[in-house]
Design a protein around this motif. Structure first.
Motif, PDB file in Angstrom:
ATOM      1  N   ALA A  17       0.808  -1.220   0.000  1.00 41.05           N
ATOM      2  CA  ALA A  17       0.000   0.000   0.000  1.00 41.05           C
ATOM      3  C   ALA A  17       0.836   1.261   0.000  1.00 41.05           C
ATOM      4  N   GLY A  18       2.061   1.209   0.494  1.00 43.36           N
ATOM      5  CA  GLY A  18       2.856   2.428   0.606  1.00 43.36           C
ATOM      6  C   GLY A  18       2.215   3.367   1.621  1.00 43.36           C
ATOM      7  N   SER A  19       1.986   4.604   1.220  1.00 45.70           N
ATOM      8  CA  SER A  19       1.392   5.586   2.132  1.00 45.70           C
ATOM      9  C   SER A  19      -0.112   5.725   1.935  1.00 45.70           C
ATOM     10  N   LYS A  20      -0.701   4.848   1.128  1.00 42.03           N
ATOM     11  CA  LYS A  20      -2.126   4.941   0.832  1.00 42.03           C
ATOM     12  C   LYS A  20      -2.966   4.366   1.962  1.00 42.03           C
ATOM     13  N   VAL A  21      -4.184   4.898   2.096  1.00 42.93           N
ATOM     14  CA  VAL A  21      -5.150   4.383   3.045  1.00 42.93           C
ATOM     15  C   VAL A  21      -6.522   4.524   2.412  1.00 42.93           C
ATOM     16  N   GLY A  22      -7.410   3.530   2.658  1.00 41.51           N
ATOM     17  CA  GLY A  22      -8.730   3.634   2.057  1.00 41.51           C
ATOM     18  C   GLY A  22      -9.398   2.281   1.934  1.00 41.51           C
ATOM     19  N   ALA A  23     -10.442   2.260   1.134  1.00 48.12           N
ATOM     20  CA  ALA A  23     -11.190   1.031   0.875  1.00 48.12           C
ATOM     21  C   ALA A  23     -11.618   1.053  -0.585  1.00 48.12           C
ATOM     22  N   VAL A  24     -11.335  -0.009  -1.300  1.00 52.24           N
ATOM     23  CA  VAL A  24     -11.587  -0.073  -2.733  1.00 52.24           C
ATOM     24  C   VAL A  24     -12.290  -1.383  -3.060  1.00 52.24           C
ATOM     25  N   ALA A  25     -13.322  -1.306  -3.886  1.00 52.38           N
ATOM     26  CA  ALA A  25     -14.016  -2.501  -4.358  1.00 52.38           C
ATOM     27  C   ALA A  25     -13.303  -3.024  -5.600  1.00 52.38           C
ATOM     28  N   THR A  27     -13.227  -5.955  -8.546  1.00 53.17           N
ATOM     29  CA  THR A  27     -14.026  -6.972  -9.238  1.00 53.17           C
ATOM     30  C   THR A  27     -13.119  -7.824 -10.109  1.00 53.17           C
ATOM     31  N   VAL A  28     -13.121  -9.106  -9.849  1.00 48.87           N
ATOM     32  CA  VAL A  28     -12.334 -10.060 -10.626  1.00 48.87           C
ATOM     33  C   VAL A  28     -13.314 -10.888 -11.457  1.00 48.87           C
ATOM     34  N   PRO A  29     -13.087 -11.014 -12.771  1.00 47.68           N
ATOM     35  CA  PRO A  29     -14.007 -11.791 -13.612  1.00 47.68           C
ATOM     36  C   PRO A  29     -14.240 -13.192 -13.060  1.00 47.68           C
ATOM     37  N   GLY A  30     -15.509 -13.552 -12.952  1.00 51.08           N
ATOM     38  CA  GLY A  30     -15.869 -14.876 -12.471  1.00 51.08           C
ATOM     39  C   GLY A  30     -15.879 -15.024 -10.966  1.00 51.08           C
ATOM     40  N   CYS A  31     -15.608 -13.934 -10.238  1.00 53.37           N
ATOM     41  CA  CYS A  31     -15.569 -13.998  -8.768  1.00 53.37           C
ATOM     42  C   CYS A  31     -16.474 -12.926  -8.175  1.00 53.37           C
ATOM     43  N   GLU A  32     -16.814 -13.107  -6.911  1.00 58.57           N
ATOM     44  CA  GLU A  32     -17.587 -12.101  -6.188  1.00 58.57           C
ATOM     45  C   GLU A  32     -16.713 -10.861  -5.953  1.00 58.57           C
ATOM     46  N   PRO A  33     -17.326  -9.651  -5.948  1.00 57.39           N
ATOM     47  CA  PRO A  33     -16.546  -8.436  -5.656  1.00 57.39           C
ATOM     48  C   PRO A  33     -15.868  -8.522  -4.288  1.00 57.39           C
ATOM     49  N   VAL A  34     -14.663  -8.035  -4.214  1.00 56.34           N
ATOM     50  CA  VAL A  34     -13.869  -8.071  -2.984  1.00 56.34           C
ATOM     51  C   VAL A  34     -13.537  -6.642  -2.579  1.00 56.34           C
ATOM     52  N   THR A  35     -13.650  -6.352  -1.289  1.00 58.42           N
ATOM     53  CA  THR A  35     -13.259  -5.041  -0.776  1.00 58.42           C
ATOM     54  C   THR A  35     -11.857  -5.129  -0.206  1.00 58.42           C
ATOM     55  N   VAL A  36     -10.955  -4.342  -0.753  1.00 60.77           N
ATOM     56  CA  VAL A  36      -9.597  -4.248  -0.228  1.00 60.77           C
ATOM     57  C   VAL A  36      -9.558  -3.038   0.694  1.00 60.77           C
ATOM     58  N   ARG A  37      -9.276  -3.278   1.967  1.00 56.66           N
ATOM     59  CA  ARG A  37      -9.293  -2.207   2.970  1.00 56.66           C
ATOM     60  C   ARG A  37      -7.870  -1.990   3.493  1.00 56.66           C
ATOM     61  N   ILE A  38      -7.395  -0.749   3.392  1.00 60.95           N
ATOM     62  CA  ILE A  38      -6.048  -0.403   3.851  1.00 60.95           C
ATOM     63  C   ILE A  38      -6.193   0.538   5.040  1.00 60.95           C
ATOM     64  N   THR A  39      -5.775   0.088   6.206  1.00 56.14           N
ATOM     65  CA  THR A  39      -5.898   0.904   7.405  1.00 56.14           C
ATOM     66  C   THR A  39      -4.619   1.707   7.624  1.00 56.14           C
ATOM     67  N   PRO A  40      -4.731   2.855   8.288  1.00 61.53           N
ATOM     68  CA  PRO A  40      -3.532   3.673   8.540  1.00 61.53           C
ATOM     69  C   PRO A  40      -2.546   2.932   9.432  1.00 61.53           C
ATOM     70  N   LYS A  41      -1.265   3.135   9.176  1.00 61.83           N
ATOM     71  CA  LYS A  41      -0.254   2.500  10.027  1.00 61.83           C
ATOM     72  C   LYS A  41      -0.221   3.155  11.404  1.00 61.83           C
ATOM     73  N   VAL A  42      -0.670   4.421  11.464  1.00 58.97           N
ATOM     74  CA  VAL A  42      -0.831   5.113  12.740  1.00 58.97           C
ATOM     75  C   VAL A  42      -2.319   5.268  12.985  1.00 58.97           C
ATOM     76  N   PRO A  43      -2.842   4.813  14.121  1.00 56.24           N
ATOM     77  CA  PRO A  43      -4.295   4.888  14.359  1.00 56.24           C
ATOM     78  C   PRO A  43      -4.830   6.310  14.218  1.00 56.24           C
ATOM     79  N   VAL A  44      -5.917   6.451  13.486  1.00 58.98           N
ATOM     80  CA  VAL A  44      -6.572   7.740  13.288  1.00 58.98           C
ATOM     81  C   VAL A  44      -8.028   7.570  13.693  1.00 58.98           C
ATOM     82  N   VAL A  45      -8.450   8.272  14.750  1.00 57.85           N
ATOM     83  CA  VAL A  45      -9.802   8.064  15.254  1.00 57.85           C
ATOM     84  C   VAL A  45     -10.853   8.677  14.336  1.00 57.85           C
ATOM     85  N   ARG A  46     -10.501   9.747  13.604  1.00 56.03           N
ATOM     86  CA  ARG A  46     -11.451  10.410  12.716  1.00 56.03           C
ATOM     87  C   ARG A  46     -10.764  10.755  11.397  1.00 56.03           C
ATOM     88  N   LEU A  47     -10.675   9.768  10.511  1.00 53.34           N
ATOM     89  CA  LEU A  47     -10.020   9.992   9.226  1.00 53.34           C
ATOM     90  C   LEU A  47     -10.700  11.108   8.440  1.00 53.34           C
TER      91      LEU A  47
END
Length: 373
Positions: A17-25, A27-47
């Motif tokens: 992920a590098g410095s990225k943070v977020g949540a991305v849907a 879609t892989v052909p033939g598979c159910e959609p997957v959510t990739v969730r990247i949490t901050p390396k430093v806890p953030v209570v209110r992003l």
């Protein structure tokens, strides 16, 4: 974010992920959609609170919905973020567009609504039932923003300064019709023409859904997002610090990312995140924000060398590095044979916005008490 096939596990991929943070849907052909969730390396209570201080580009949002956590009873942090993004959206004036209007007129405008004319007028010539396209600011995008402002102004706990700015935004939208509670929100389509509204509209929608979004799994569905935490933290520190200093009314000025040069020949460029100038126009403090957490061996020495260069070129006796997490809130290092002190500050992002802003105010006070100020 980098992705590459895993050489040790066929069929698997390695993600970085590098410095990225977020949540991305994804879609892989033939598979159910997957959510990739990247949490901050430093806890953030209110992003989303930090998000209000950053002019995030529309490319930070992604196609496909993801789930985030809901916080019922909208928090003031979201009011802060919505007002800021709304101010950016409206800074160049309100968007205008065509809206179909239907009225009874004494002079025909647009097209005659024949069926309605016969039903309501029983053959009378005047008035005429007409439909026409009006070029107006009372369009879906502005109505959503106006309604979000009204909702936030009714919330208890919104800070006074945020409430004052929300009243200013409502005055900007005075000619726009708010949406009555219970009515469906009007549809709007992201286009090049309303690009500057996109971010504000997404946050406004969260307000009108009656919740506050945060970056965690939950029942709220919003568009996917991917932010650069380095930039997000840097923008927050710079903007919040500037506001704290302005509130002191000291007469000092601030420049963000202002270009300077390290050498006399002006060939080596440098761009400190934040430089404070005194009433006479001379630099009196320099700050650089680093989205890093202190490790067992301390912060990277390269940050100290960089700040030393800033202080030397600007002729300052003190410099300030601000980190996202540390083992202690403050440390100071006096450079040998130079008389320069480099301060290292650590903000606690894992706390409510009020506490975080209080730490920024304390830093602002320390800048004002520096020898050069």
């Amino acid at each position: 974010m980098d992705a590459a096939p895993d050489p040790y596990a066929p069929g698997h991929w390695s993600l970085r992920a590098g410095s990225k943070v977020g949540a991305v849907a994804v879609t892989v052909p033939g598979c159910e959609p997957v959510t990739v969730r990247i949490t901050p390396k430093v806890p953030v209570v209110r992003l989303f609170f930090l998000l209000g201080y950053s002019p995030v580009h529309d490319r930070s949002w992604r196609e496909g919905e993801v789930e985030v956590a809901e916080h019922h009873n909208l928090v003031p942090a979201l009011a802060h973020a919505v007002e800021r993004q709304m101010d950016r959206a409206l800074r160049r004036g309100l968007l205008q567009g065509y809206k179909t209007a239907e009225e009874s007129l004494l002079v025909l405008r647009g097209r005659l609504r024949e069926a309605e004319q016969m039903r309501r007028r029983f053959g009378a010539v005047l008035p005429v039932e007409a439909a026409y396209d009006e070029f107006t600011t009372d369009i879906a995008e502005n109505r959503i923003l106006r309604t979000a402002v009204e909702r936030l102004l009714r919330l208890p706990g919104v800070p006074r300064d945020v409430r004052r700015r929300l009243l200013y935004q409502r005055a900007r939208l005075a000619d726009v019709t708010a949406i009555v509670r219970g009515q469906p929100l009007p549809d709007w389509l992201p286009t090049r023409l309303n690009a500057r509204y996109h971010h504000a509209l997404r946050l406004a929608r969260a307000v009108l859904d009656g919740i506050s979004a945060e970056h965690a799994p939950g029942g709220l569905r919003i568009d996917g997002f991917l932010f650069d935490m380095n930039k997000l933290f840097e923008d927050f520190v710079s903007a919040a610090l500037r506001e704290a200093l302005q509130a002191m009314g000291s007469g000092h000025t601030v420049r963000l990312q202002a270009p300077h040069h390290l050498d006399e020949a002006a060939t080596i460029r440098m761009k400190p995140d934040f430089v404070l100038y005194g009433p006479d126009g001379s630099p009196c403090a320099v700050v650089d924000a680093k989205y890093k957490a202190e490790k067992r061996g301390g912060y990277p020495d390269a940050d100290l060398y960089q700040m030393l260069a800033y202080c030397t070129a600007l002729g300052l006796r003190e410099g300030h590095l601000v980190y996202a997490k540390g083992n202690a809130p403050h440390a100071a290092h006096r450079v040998r044979h130079a008389g320069i002190i480099i301060h290292q500050h650590a903000l606690d992002l894992d706390q409510d916005p009020a506490g975080l802003l209080m730490e920024v105010e304390e830093l602002a006070q320390q800048l004002m008490n520096s020898p050069s100020a």
